[in-house]
Scaffold this active site. Structure first.
Site, PDB file in Angstrom:
ATOM      1  N   ARG A 174       0.845  -1.205   0.000  1.00  0.00           N
ATOM      2  CA  ARG A 174       0.000   0.000   0.000  1.00  0.00           C
ATOM      3  C   ARG A 174       0.879   1.253   0.000  1.00  0.00           C
ATOM      4  NH1 ARG A 174      -4.544   0.223   4.406  1.00  0.00           N
ATOM      5  NH2 ARG A 174      -5.230   1.954   3.090  1.00  0.00           N
ATOM      6  N   CYS A 226      -1.057   6.386   8.974  1.00  0.00           N
ATOM      7  CA  CYS A 226      -1.435   5.153   8.289  1.00  0.00           C
ATOM      8  C   CYS A 226      -2.517   5.520   7.288  1.00  0.00           C
ATOM      9  CB  CYS A 226      -1.889   4.092   9.291  1.00  0.00           C
ATOM     10  SG  CYS A 226      -3.230   4.651  10.382  1.00  0.00           S
TER      11      CYS A 226
END
Length: 269
Positions: A174, A226
């Site tokens: 990611r 995040c």
């Protein structure tokens, strides 16, 4: 910031206020149901989305609540600065660290996380389905604003106006922009390094390791993020427990960043 995690042996169970922060991102009612089925004596329940996020805000997927919202939550459960507050979740999860961080941001001086979560805690206390009611408290909050990095502070780092390390807690794929299951844009905040928070898990507990220690120095200013400020929380907590004292959490994280700014792909490692 001092010690963050406690083992059950270190907790004086009859002298603490327990906070149950169990949650499941795939089954959002599961945490509250688990609490109702059984929890630590006197525990109150903090729901990730109803209590620890302002889901009406557009600043990311689990946005930062206002100070007024947090004050109402904490005072509503009768918490005071004199309390020793012990937070737990299912173990090696990000939800107790998220609750812990918000309590520390609100200035509560004695807040800890049960390392090992419910499985460890159940060995030390008898869980109960009885829900305890508390009188409202009045807290004169000493907000610890230095723990929080808003979007503008992160932009200043990206632009080189402030020297700090951005640390992305998501999975490497990611971070590199190869996959993105949740957000409309793939990649990471420009200049960020990557350390997947899952690497902190060990036997149902969270621990620092040499890979993390080699990623950032203790004298660095570090901003962790995040996707939505949830899984960055255990990374923040572990760094704090290790003695890093110049760390901030970008609660909005990547899902907030992409509402205003560009990203980059690949790696800065």
């Amino acid at each position: 910031m001092g010690k963050v995690f406690k083992t059950v042996e270190e907790i004086q169970v009859d002298q603490v206020r327990f906070v149950d922060a169990r949650f499941d991102l795939q089954d959002k009612a599961a945490g509250k149901q688990a609490f109702e089925n059984g929890h630590a004596p006197g525990a109150v329940y903090f729901d990730l989305e109803q209590d620890l996020s302002d889901m009406a805000s557009g600043n990311g997927r689990h946005p930062m609540p206002s100070k007024e919202q947090m004050a109402s939550l904490f005072e509503g459960y009768g918490l005071t600065y004199d309390d020793t507050i012990v937070v737990y979740d299912q173990g090696a999860a990000p939800f107790a660290p998220r609750a812990w961080w918000m309590l520390k941001y609100a200035g509560f001086p004695n807040v800890y996380i049960v390392n090992g979560g419910v499985a460890a805690l159940e060995k030390a206390v008898d869980f109960t389905s009885e829900v305890t009611s508390y009188a409202l408290s009045t807290v004169y909050f000493d907000w610890q604003d230095q723990l929080y990095a808003p979007r503008e502070a992160v932009k200043a780092i990206v632009d080189g106006k402030v020297v700090a390390t951005l640390l992305d807690a998501r999975a490497a794929a990611r971070y590199r922009g190869e996959v993105e299951p949740l957000d409309k844009v793939a990649g990471h905040i420009p200049s960020a390094k990557n350390f997947d928070w899952e690497q902190l898990k060990e036997d149902g507990m969270l621990h620092a390791n040499d890979a993390l220690r080699s990623k950032v120095e203790k004298n660095e200013r570090v901003v962790v993020y995040c996707g939505s400020g949830v899984t960055a929380s255990p990374l923040y907590a572990v760094l704090a427990d290790e003695g890093y004292d110049n760390i901030q959490l970008y609660v909005g994280s990547f899902s907030d960043w992409i509402t205003q700014y560009d990203v980059e792909t690949g790696t800065n490692e």
